[in-house]
Design an enzyme around this catalytic site. Structure first.
Site, PDB file in Angstrom:
ATOM      1  N   GLN A 126      22.593  33.963  21.643  1.00  0.00           N
ATOM      2  CA  GLN A 126      21.732  35.147  21.707  1.00  0.00           C
ATOM      3  C   GLN A 126      22.129  36.035  22.874  1.00  0.00           C
ATOM      4  OE1 GLN A 126      17.634  34.246  22.758  1.00  0.00           O
ATOM      5  NE2 GLN A 126      16.883  36.096  21.758  1.00  0.00           N
ATOM      6  N   SER A 129      19.828  39.343  27.168  1.00  0.00           N
ATOM      7  CA  SER A 129      19.652  39.630  28.596  1.00  0.00           C
ATOM      8  C   SER A 129      20.947  40.079  29.258  1.00  0.00           C
ATOM      9  CB  SER A 129      19.158  38.380  29.322  1.00  0.00           C
ATOM     10  OG  SER A 129      17.999  37.895  28.716  1.00  0.00           O
ATOM     11  N   SER A 161      22.473  31.081  26.546  1.00  0.00           N
ATOM     12  CA  SER A 161      22.387  29.633  26.338  1.00  0.00           C
ATOM     13  C   SER A 161      23.467  29.159  25.384  1.00  0.00           C
ATOM     14  CB  SER A 161      21.031  29.245  25.752  1.00  0.00           C
ATOM     15  OG  SER A 161      20.010  29.520  26.661  1.00  0.00           O
ATOM     16  N   GLU A 244      10.640  33.391  17.693  1.00  0.00           N
ATOM     17  CA  GLU A 244      11.036  32.476  18.753  1.00  0.00           C
ATOM     18  C   GLU A 244       9.800  31.831  19.386  1.00  0.00           C
ATOM     19  OE1 GLU A 244      13.781  32.813  22.816  1.00  0.00           O
ATOM     20  OE2 GLU A 244      13.291  34.581  21.682  1.00  0.00           O
ATOM     21  N   SER A 383       9.276  35.982  29.770  1.00  0.00           N
ATOM     22  CA  SER A 383       8.617  35.122  30.761  1.00  0.00           C
ATOM     23  C   SER A 383       7.122  35.040  30.443  1.00  0.00           C
ATOM     24  CB  SER A 383       8.810  35.691  32.166  1.00  0.00           C
ATOM     25  OG  SER A 383       8.007  36.846  32.320  1.00  0.00           O
ATOM     26  N   ASN A 384       6.455  34.041  31.006  1.00  0.00           N
ATOM     27  CA  ASN A 384       5.030  33.895  30.737  1.00  0.00           C
ATOM     28  C   ASN A 384       4.223  35.073  31.280  1.00  0.00           C
ATOM     29  OD1 ASN A 384       5.874  31.568  29.557  1.00  0.00           O
ATOM     30  ND2 ASN A 384       4.460  30.209  30.635  1.00  0.00           N
ATOM     31  N   GLU A 385       4.735  35.706  32.322  1.00  0.00           N
ATOM     32  CA  GLU A 385       4.055  36.910  32.815  1.00  0.00           C
ATOM     33  C   GLU A 385       4.150  38.024  31.771  1.00  0.00           C
ATOM     34  OE1 GLU A 385       6.346  35.213  34.784  1.00  0.00           O
ATOM     35  OE2 GLU A 385       4.705  34.161  35.767  1.00  0.00           O
TER      36      GLU A 385
HETATM   37  C1  LIG Z   1      17.731  28.620  31.017  1.00  0.00           C
HETATM   38  C2  LIG Z   1      17.664  30.014  30.482  1.00  0.00           C
HETATM   39  C3  LIG Z   1      18.185  30.288  29.238  1.00  0.00           C
HETATM   40  C4  LIG Z   1      18.200  31.590  28.748  1.00  0.00           C
HETATM   41  N1  LIG Z   1      18.795  31.830  27.558  1.00  0.00           N
HETATM   42  C5  LIG Z   1      18.948  33.107  27.134  1.00  0.00           C
HETATM   43  C6  LIG Z   1      19.704  33.421  25.981  1.00  0.00           C
HETATM   44  O1  LIG Z   1      20.223  32.531  25.305  1.00  0.00           O
HETATM   45  N2  LIG Z   1      19.870  34.709  25.635  1.00  0.00           N
HETATM   46  C7  LIG Z   1      19.308  35.719  26.345  1.00  0.00           C
HETATM   47  O2  LIG Z   1      19.476  36.859  25.971  1.00  0.00           O
HETATM   48  N3  LIG Z   1      18.578  35.467  27.454  1.00  0.00           N
HETATM   49  C8  LIG Z   1      18.387  34.185  27.866  1.00  0.00           C
HETATM   50  N4  LIG Z   1      17.677  33.922  29.012  1.00  0.00           N
HETATM   51  C9  LIG Z   1      17.196  35.040  29.819  1.00  0.00           C
HETATM   52  C10 LIG Z   1      15.696  35.195  29.884  1.00  0.00           C
HETATM   53  O3  LIG Z   1      15.212  35.730  28.708  1.00  0.00           O
HETATM   54  C11 LIG Z   1      15.391  36.056  31.116  1.00  0.00           C
HETATM   55  O4  LIG Z   1      15.662  35.260  32.246  1.00  0.00           O
HETATM   56  C12 LIG Z   1      13.970  36.518  31.147  1.00  0.00           C
HETATM   57  O5  LIG Z   1      13.754  37.490  30.199  1.00  0.00           O
HETATM   58  C13 LIG Z   1      13.559  37.058  32.533  1.00  0.00           C
HETATM   59  O6  LIG Z   1      14.443  38.034  32.980  1.00  0.00           O
HETATM   60  P1  LIG Z   1      15.095  37.972  34.428  1.00  0.00           P
HETATM   61  O7  LIG Z   1      15.667  36.627  34.588  1.00  0.00           O
HETATM   62  O8  LIG Z   1      15.966  39.129  34.597  1.00  0.00           O
HETATM   63  O9  LIG Z   1      13.860  38.054  35.413  1.00  0.00           O
HETATM   64  P2  LIG Z   1      13.119  39.385  35.868  1.00  0.00           P
HETATM   65  O10 LIG Z   1      12.834  40.216  34.682  1.00  0.00           O
HETATM   66  O11 LIG Z   1      13.836  39.977  37.000  1.00  0.00           O
HETATM   67  O12 LIG Z   1      11.739  38.771  36.347  1.00  0.00           O
HETATM   68  C14 LIG Z   1      11.546  38.192  37.625  1.00  0.00           C
HETATM   69  C15 LIG Z   1      10.084  37.817  37.732  1.00  0.00           C
HETATM   70  O13 LIG Z   1       9.295  38.999  37.609  1.00  0.00           O
HETATM   71  C16 LIG Z   1       8.339  38.848  36.576  1.00  0.00           C
HETATM   72  N5  LIG Z   1       8.085  40.147  35.965  1.00  0.00           N
HETATM   73  C17 LIG Z   1       9.012  41.026  35.510  1.00  0.00           C
HETATM   74  N6  LIG Z   1       8.409  42.120  35.008  1.00  0.00           N
HETATM   75  C18 LIG Z   1       7.082  41.911  35.137  1.00  0.00           C
HETATM   76  C19 LIG Z   1       5.931  42.680  34.807  1.00  0.00           C
HETATM   77  N7  LIG Z   1       6.026  43.862  34.229  1.00  0.00           N
HETATM   78  N8  LIG Z   1       4.713  42.168  35.094  1.00  0.00           N
HETATM   79  C20 LIG Z   1       4.587  40.970  35.691  1.00  0.00           C
HETATM   80  N9  LIG Z   1       5.649  40.200  36.029  1.00  0.00           N
HETATM   81  C21 LIG Z   1       6.874  40.671  35.754  1.00  0.00           C
HETATM   82  C22 LIG Z   1       8.970  37.855  35.640  1.00  0.00           C
HETATM   83  O14 LIG Z   1       8.004  37.239  34.830  1.00  0.00           O
HETATM   84  C23 LIG Z   1       9.628  36.902  36.607  1.00  0.00           C
HETATM   85  O15 LIG Z   1       8.681  36.006  37.103  1.00  0.00           O
HETATM   86  C24 LIG Z   1      17.627  32.628  29.504  1.00  0.00           C
HETATM   87  C25 LIG Z   1      17.062  32.344  30.741  1.00  0.00           C
HETATM   88  C26 LIG Z   1      17.070  31.058  31.244  1.00  0.00           C
HETATM   89  C27 LIG Z   1      16.468  30.787  32.592  1.00  0.00           C
END
Ligand SMILES: Cc1cc2nc3c(=O)[nH]c(=O)nc-3n(C[C@H](O)[C@H](O)[C@H](O)COP(=O)(O)OP(=O)(O)OC[C@H]3O[C@@H](n4cnc5c(N)ncnc54)[C@H](O)[C@@H]3O)c2cc1C
Ligand SMILES: Cc1cc2nc3c(=O)[nH]c(=O)nc-3n(C[C@H](O)[C@H](O)[C@H](O)COP(=O)(O)OP(=O)(O)OC[C@H]3O[C@@H](n4cnc5c(N)ncnc54)[C@H](O)[C@@H]3O)c2cc1C
Lengths: 398, 377
Positions: A126, A129, A161, A244, A383-385
């Site tokens: 996928q 991100s 992933s 998902e 994310s859960n947020e």
């Molecule tokens: C093990 C793992 C596997 C993954 N696999 C895939 C994959 O196969 N394909 C893919 O495309 N992606 C994948 N992801 C990516 C995942 O979807 C992103 O990590 C996720 O969407 C969060 O984005 P970020 O890491 O950039 O965090 P950020 O968006 O920078 O967030 C950082 C923190 O801020 C919080 N936050 C951000 N915006 C808000 C808001 N508006 N209000 C409140 N809180 C907020 C978030 O919840 C988090 O706690 C994977 C991630 C992990 C850790």
């Protein structure tokens, strides 16, 4: 509180159990139960076994190769698989990209890709991100430019992933920078076996490398691998994310892990008696079991809404939040259960072919890495947020 | 009880913070972990030169006679850097046992070399089936001519591989969990019959499973009174618990700071994610947890020197519970608020989470100490 099953459902469950008993080898069962990693070959072999039995895609409509099961049957199937220690079916193909193709794909795409997904001929990953676009997915920058009969794609995906196993990626790319950001995104199917695709592993805190950076440099994507219409990819992506989330609830898996937690705490001794007899600890397990019952009740509800024709609504976000919190809660109690043997880090013990004596009880080896690794569950898949933001906006109207 | 630092403590904190800041960044830590034995001897010598190894040792053994609060100040700073050098193993536990239980001759023979950084100790007490019960000792000590013969197994002995001498507890009388009948011995790590199976730990330290297979030692190896080893072990482990909390306080402080900095720097939706109130509140809860845990830790450190065993045990257990809960919250939230970056081995933040998790799993986790605290009421 057991599920109350009709005689037909009981018969169905027995049939599934019978199949799993002979299909899941002791070796595979031991590995999935203790949280050891499976190889690509082991995953594929298992999926092919399910395919041959006709059970690889219970969620699909019958005409595409689905099973025609009721929601309860699907639920029972997932649960039995997890309890039997069957490897999870890798979601990217069967559960994620396939429904999108069925809903929005061309007839060529359906004819070509869906059978290959059923047979596990392709391993999908996928590509959503990016380094600058996680929660704010719509800001993604990877560009695709139309160049005759193909697109040229340039950019970087991250956290992908199992990309190290994949030969196909479904990918969100920017095809327009006009108008609303969401309206310039397209959904492409990318062949990973070409020179412009570079996959670089990212080591995670548990010491594993299940996620990757994927660099795309002048990657060629034939026009027939554009899904639906150009600039409508956001709609398709959101459709997929809804799917998902029901999967992420993973009721069966949590049931099986709770069973494991009980088993481990019945052999771990604390002050001369099994930890399971320790009131504090037992009550904590009970708390998680109640969480699970409530989760299962809501999952069954959402599943039957689906049969009634309603797609998963924003309530599916609750399943993701509760499901992942429960999974994490179980990993925490497992970590507590093994006491001092949470400390040793022996990654070789989690690999195929390691046959030295374990350090401490064998069940302890993967527990701390697993606890660390599972923090990912409240981050990925939205994310859960972000799930809470969705509910606040879409359900409560805030 | 004083709640402010003395001038000396302030200077100590300053110099330890400066050391971590200038000489112990994350890549230095990684390099130390990759060395033989999992830490840097050079850094250990620096600790000796700075007087940090001598800090808690008695004045008549080249020590500085520092209090538990003094050591807590140092360890809070070292916790900020997730320092991997074996201060807990060699100084707090190993030298702690020699100081608490040893004869004048033993202290004078061993401790000056410890203070100089020339002699390393480790405590081999925990056993495969003991979990967190300190009185659970299966390893047997039997009379052998004029000396003793040791037989048994010890679990997750931190820094055993690099220790010159192991402090080994063994049962010379009584049943497996009796309070009486445990004797402490000084055993050469190289002695015949001592074998180690060494491994890294999940938080980047080193430990070993230690097997004692007919190890013979003389009477002079007995540390303290025969059959009365548990009281010393309890005193030393209670202090070690408080000092683990000190390390945790430092680690939490660093984790809160790193997370706050990340909230300001990481942008999504066109704004720093720290502008989202839901995340601000989470960061505030992290800071609050850290502050309460730190405050209780210093309170415990302030009372345990010279406290009676009951008061000492309650202070240590309370601090360990507060640090355990706070450490879990801070560690988990620090990762969560970093998103995917928090999951990477490359970033420091996940390593703080891991260390905070293992601190809870050492010498009794939160549940264990809640139960102990309740039982001591
Ligand atoms: C093990 C793992 C596997 C993954 N696999 C895939 C994959 O196969 N394909 C893919 O495309 N992606 C994948 N992801 C990516 C995942 O979807 C992103 O990590 C996720 O969407 C969060 O984005 P970020 O890491 O950039 O965090 P950020 O968006 O920078 O967030 C950082 C923190 O801020 C919080 N936050 C951000 N915006 C808000 C808001 N508006 N209000 C409140 N809180 C907020 C978030 O919840 C988090 O706690 C994977 C991630 C992990 C850790
Ligand atoms: C028993 C009692 C005694 C009190 N005594 C005093 C007193 O002695 N002197 C005095 O001056 N006042 C007093 N107050 C009033 C009190 O200060 C206000 O109730 C309080 O400031 C909240 O204001 P509000 O009731 O207008 O609710 P609102 O401000 O409308 O808030 C409603 C809800 O929204 C939340 N909220 C509001 N703004 C934000 C934000 N920016 N971010 C996140 N959440 C937010 C609040 O926490 C609350 O849950 C008292 C209130 C109570 C209930």
């Amino acid at each position: 509180m057991e599920l109350v099953l009709t005689p037909d459902e009981q018969a169905f469950r027995d049939e599934v159990r019978g199949f799993l008993e002979s299909a899941v080898s002791d070796e595979i069962r031991r590995k999935t139960m203790t949280g050891y990693r499976l190889s690509r070959e082991e995953h594929v072999a298992w999926q092919k076994q399910l395919y041959e039995r006709g059970w690889i895609a219970p969620g699909w409509p019958v005409e595409y190769g689905g099973t025609g099961w009721t929601p309860m049957q699907k639920h029972l199937f997932e649960e039995e698989c997890a309890l039997a220690g069957a490897p999870p079916v890798i979601a990217f193909g069967v559960v994620m990209v396939a429904p999108v193709l069925m809903a929005f794909g061309s007839s060529w795409q359906k004819e070509y890709y869906l059978p290959r997904i059923l047979r596990s001929d392709d391993w999908w990953c996928q590509g959503y991100s990016e380094p600058g676009s996680g929660s704010d997915l719509a800001s993604l920058q990877t560009r695709a430019e139309l160049n005759g009969d193909h697109y040229l794609v340039n950019g970087q995906k991250t956290w992908t992933s199992l990309a190290q196993h994949a030969n196909r990626m479904f990918c969100l790319v920017r095809t327009s920078s006009e108008g609303k950001r969401q309206e310039g995104i397209s959904f492409l199917l990318i062949d990973m076996d070409q020179p412009g695709v570079t996959v670089r592993p990212i080591r995670t805190i548990d010491g594993s490398t299940e996620i990757n950076d994927v660099f795309l440099e002048d990657v060629r994507v034939p026009v027939h691998d554009l899904v639906g219409e150009e600039n409508r990819g956001w709609t398709y992506a959101k459709y997929l994310l809804g799917h998902e989330r029901t999967g992420i609830a993973a009721v069966g898996r949590s049931k099986s892990q709770l069973r494991r937690l009980r088993q481990i705490s019945s052999v771990e001794m604390s002050d001369g008696r099994p930890l399971l007899e320790d009131e504090r600890f037992r009550e904590k397990i009970a708390g998680l079991e109640i969480d699970l019952l409530a989760l299962e009740a809501l999952v069954l509800r959402v599943l039957s809404d689906e049969t009634a024709g309603k797609g998963p609504g924003p309530e599916a976000s609750f399943l993701k939040i509760r499901g992942t919190r429960l999974q994490q809660g179980i990993t925490e109690l497992l970590f507590e259960a093994v006491g001092n043997y949470a400390h040793p880090y022996i990654p070789e013990a989690m690999q195929t072919g390691w046959n030295e004596d374990p350090v401490g009880p064998e069940h302890a080896a993967a527990i701390a890495p697993h606890y660390f690794n599972w923090r990912k569950a409240s981050i990925y898949g939205g994310s859960n947020e972000i799930q809470k933001n969705i509910i606040a906006k879409a359900v409560l109207g805030l | 009880m004083s709640f402010t630092f003395t001038e000396d403590q302030r200077l100590l904190a300053e110099s330890a913070d400066r050391f971590v800041e200038n000489e112990y960044d994350f890549s230095a830590r990684r390099e130390a972990m990759a060395l033989d034995g999992g830490f840097s001897r050079e850094t250990w010598n620096t600790f000796a030169e700075l007087g940090w190894l001598a800090l808690p040792l008695p004045g008549d053994c080249d020590g500085l006679g520092g209090s538990t609060v003094d050591v807590a100040v140092l360890l809070e700073s070292l916790g900020r850097g997730l320092v991997v050098e074996p201060y807990q193993s060699a100084i707090v536990l190993g030298a702690g046992c020699v100081t608490t239980a040893g004869s004048t001759e033993q202290r004078r023979r061993i401790l000056p070399a410890v203070a100089a950084g020339e002699h390393l100790l480790a405590l081999a007490h925990v056993e495969p089936r003991s979990r967190y019960a300190l009185a659970h000792v299966e390893t047997a000590a039997s009379r052998d001519g004029s000396g003793w013969r040791l037989e048994g197994a010890k679990a997750v002995v931190h820094n055993a591989e690099t220790a010159d001498t192991l402090v080994v507890s063994a049962r010379s009388a009584g049943a497996t969990t009796d309070r009486d009948g445990i004797t402490l011995f000084l055993v050469d790590r190289d002695a015949a019959g001592v074998s180690l199976r060494s491994y890294p730990t999940v938080d980047g330290l080193q430990a070993s499973e230690v097997t004692l297979d007919g190890v013979t030692v003389g009477d002079e190896a007995v540390l303290g009174e025969v059959e009365d080893g548990l009281s010393a072990i309890e005193a030393v482990v209670d202090r070690a618990c408080v000092l683990l909390c000190a390390e945790a306080a430092g680690a939490m402080d660093a984790a809160v700071r790193l997370t706050t900095a990340y909230l300001k720097e990481r942008r999504q939706f066109g704004v720093p994610i720290g502008s989202f109130q839901s995340l601000q509140h989470r960061a505030v809860d992290m800071l609050g947890a850290q502050q309460f845990a730190r405050a209780l830790m210093y309170r415990a450190a302030g009372v345990i020197d010279g406290a009676d065993p009951l008061e000492r045990a309650r202070a240590a257990s309370a601090a360990k519970v507060e640090a355990g809960r706070a450490g879990r919250l801070v560690g988990q939230e620090a990762v969560q608020l970093h998103g995917g970056m928090g999951m990477t081995d490359e970033m420091a933040i996940g390593h703080y989470f891991k260390r905070l998790s293992t601190i809870d799993a050492q010498f009794g986790n939160t549940d264990h100490h809640v139960r102990r605290f309740a039982a001591l009421a």
